[in-house]
Write an enzyme that holds these catalytic residues in place. Structure first.
Site, short mmCIF file in Angstrom:
data_model
loop_
_atom_site.label_atom_id
_atom_site.label_comp_id
_atom_site.label_asym_id
_atom_site.label_seq_id
_atom_site.Cartn_x
_atom_site.Cartn_y
_atom_site.Cartn_z
N LYS A 1 45.40 -12.52 -31.95
CA LYS A 1 43.94 -12.55 -32.16
C LYS A 1 43.56 -11.68 -33.35
CE LYS A 1 43.13 -13.29 -27.23
NZ LYS A 1 42.68 -12.70 -25.96
N VAL B 1 42.31 -24.98 -18.22
CA VAL B 1 41.21 -25.08 -19.19
C VAL B 1 40.83 -26.54 -19.42
CG1 VAL B 1 40.53 -24.67 -21.59
CG2 VAL B 1 41.80 -22.92 -20.32
#
Length: 357
Positions: free
Chosen positions: A221, A14
């Site tokens: 999440k 990333v």
């Protein structure tokens, strides 16, 4: 021209893509003449590379050739010595350790942008203390990529909550990795371990796929969204369906898991054979705001439903509110991959820059 200075923690998949995206954007920003984004420091867990005017396209070789061992204080001293303005610490890692430096960074003038979910899923005490530090130092913390990669899920939920809209339920296919696995497995005759291997080869799963199959990432999440809605919840309170058999779980080695992953096949084959015509398997997270119940589980869905019609590694989120009744707000799109996560980080950086002088 407004200047933004980034210290990037993490130069893996990333972080590497983020650097390339920032370098590609710099030319456009220069033409517009309103914003300059520099990355004067990049680090991994052991090495830091300092470049006063910001890293260039040769950063990978520079990092390898000129990187040095460091301590966090070295970075703080460096940015203060060079009088960098508008400092943003970008956390592109999944480290459990770096988040314990967040408060020190905030106290030394850094705003935070993070793809790392850990800070938002530790204890409520840590979560609340960090927000106190941010408020006292007038610093921002943006983390849209914590849920749904680059999809605007966190911001949408925050806006609904801030406007007084009563969110009643959030239900979603949170994991791009598990989306790909069950989208593929449900509608093919391939064995589960074959699909899992395929997902790994395409870079969708973690190096240890048990991290995906355990459901804990989806649970994190779900917890982040619950806390955005003001629910006082802990990770331990989430009901999680773990897809990893006990003899292959985290108490055994990763090698043992890979050597015996065929043991996964029997249970999933039984589940696939139980599907009725037009049904598929999906892995979802569900938050019932009224009861405060958070659950991660496998469900069966009609192929024609929003979740049932998902393809590839797409994520999808349904947000139910009192005003919209049984017609949820749906946010759907690519839910995994370094490119979309890096783009989400860059979006947060640009969003944050708009709030700075």
């Amino acid at each position: 021209m407004k200047k933004i200075n980034i210290v990037l923690f993490g130069v893996g998949k990333v972080g590497s893509v983020l650097i390339k995206q920032v370098l590609a954007l710099q030319e456009q920003l220069n033409r517009q003449g309103e914003l300059e984004i520099n990355i004067p420091v990049i680090v991994n867990s052991t090495t830091a590379f300092f470049e006063k005017k910001g890293v260039k396209s040769t950063w990978e070789a520079d990092f390898s050739n000129f990187g040095v061992p460091y301590k966090l204080q070295d970075i703080i001293t460096y940015v203060h010595k060079n009088n960098y303005e508008n400092l943003i610490a970008v956390d592109a890692t999944a480290s459990d350790e770096i988040i314990h430096n967040y408060e020190l960074l905030v106290n030394n003038g850094f705003h935070l942008v993070a793809a790392n979910k850990v800070a938002n899923t530790l204890s409520s005490k840590f979560y609340n203390n960090l927000r106190v530090q941010l408020q006292e130092n007038r610093k921002q913390f943006l983390y849209e990529t914590n849920v749904g990669a680059g999809l605007p899920v966190v911001e949408t939920l925050k806006s609904l909550y801030a406007s007084g809209e009563k969110v009643t339920k959030v239900r979603g296919v949170f994991s791009g990795s598990l989306s790909y696995i069950f989208n593929t497995f449900s509608e093919s005759d391939r064995r589960f371990d074959e699909v899992l291997t395929d997902a790994g080869l395409q870079g969708f799963t973690e190096p240890d796929p048990r991290m995906d199959l355990s459901g804990k990432d989806v649970a994190r999440k779900l917890l982040i969204l619950a806390r955005e809605l003001g629910l006082k919840k802990e990770l331990s309170e989430i009901k999680i369906q773990d897809l990893v058999p006990v003899h292959l779980n985290g108490s055994s080695s990763r090698e043992n898991f890979f050597q015996n992953k065929e043991d996964l096949n029997e249970d999933f084959e039984v589940l696939r054979n139980s599907l009725k015509r037009g049904e598929v398997i999906r892995h979802i997270g569900e938050l019932n705001v009224k009861t405060g119940e958070l659950e991660v589980k496998l469900v069966t869905e009609e192929k024609t439903s929003p979740f049932g019609s998902l393809r590839h590694a797409d994520a999808s989120f349904e947000i139910y509110t009192e005003s919209y009744g049984e017609r949820p707000l749906v946010i759907q799109g690519a839910g995994a991959g370094a490119a979309v996560t890096a783009r989400g980080l860059l979006s947060d950086i640009l969003k944050l820059s708009g709030k700075l002088n």
